[in-house]
Design an enzyme around this catalytic site. Sequence first.
Site, PDB file in Angstrom:
ATOM      1  CG  HIS A 118      -0.239  -0.063   2.532  1.00 31.24           C
ATOM      2  ND1 HIS A 118       0.247   1.037   3.189  1.00 31.24           N
ATOM      3  CD2 HIS A 118       0.061  -1.130   3.321  1.00 31.24           C
ATOM      4  CE1 HIS A 118       0.803   0.682   4.329  1.00 31.24           C
ATOM      5  NE2 HIS A 118       0.714  -0.642   4.435  1.00 31.24           N
ATOM      6  CG  ASP A 119      -0.355   4.300   1.307  1.00 38.63           C
ATOM      7  OD1 ASP A 119      -1.171   5.123   0.861  1.00 38.63           O
ATOM      8  OD2 ASP A 119      -0.617   3.530   2.252  1.00 38.63           O
ATOM      9  N   GLY A 136       4.935  -1.368   2.388  1.00 43.63           N
ATOM     10  CA  GLY A 136       4.199  -0.134   2.150  1.00 43.63           C
ATOM     11  C   GLY A 136       5.066   1.104   2.125  1.00 43.63           C
TER      12      GLY A 136
END
Length: 265
Positions: A118-119, A136
């Site tokens: 994520h991100d 992430g």
Amino acid sequence: MIHPHTYIHPNAKLATNVKLDPFTVIHQDVEIGEGTWIGSNVTIMEGTRIGKNCRIFPGAVLGAIPQDLKFNGEKTYVEIGDNTTVREFVTINRGTVDRYKTKVGNNCLIMAYSHIGHDCVIGDNCIMSNNSQMAGHVIMGDWAIIAGVCAVHQFVHIGQHSYIAGGSLVSKDVPPYIKAVRTPLSYGGVNSVGLKRRGFTLDKINHILDIYRIIYTKNLNISQALEFIEEEFTASDERDEIITFIRESGRGVIKRYAKGSVEED
């Protein structure tokens, strides 16, 4: 162009000439650009945006919720640029409140069994080789290459035009234009082969090499080295990119290899 055994949610938006193979599932709030091919047994989940002329190979899962216990169901996205190839069984997770999206740029190659957490923000023309795993919040600059079976720690920043050797554990930031090699991961010289392939002149490559000699071989601390470079080296895009990258490093940059060294995190 769409096989009858494929499921597409009614509000998914598919451009013209998208080809979907059998047993693929397209969830709601998905957008796919024209000319893209989606192989069989692919799952594309809510919030995924795929550009034009991409190739998504069988078994990939794009847009699953982040593997982050702090995630609370907020509206987030995965964005994949044009002309990008995602090979078999790649997983790319949606963002969180940090950036609200995970982004992969244009003309990238994400090889089989890799994971992008994520991100993360992956630049243009990047390569992530087989079975490499990215936690992430990682940032990967344009034209960077990660070889196979690498593990990248969360919040690591990988500079543009850099190369990371296979099997590496990447827990520190990797500055632009260099090779990162050995265990613990260390400065292994300028990525001259890659730079030549991308049209860098010999003068520019030598300019970059001279800068890194100051940083890694002159027995100066980082602050001293950067001050010396600013004072003694002619301003250039490459010089400024290196200085800015190192000054803004959150995890600290990799060091020069020292025989018998033990990495401290």
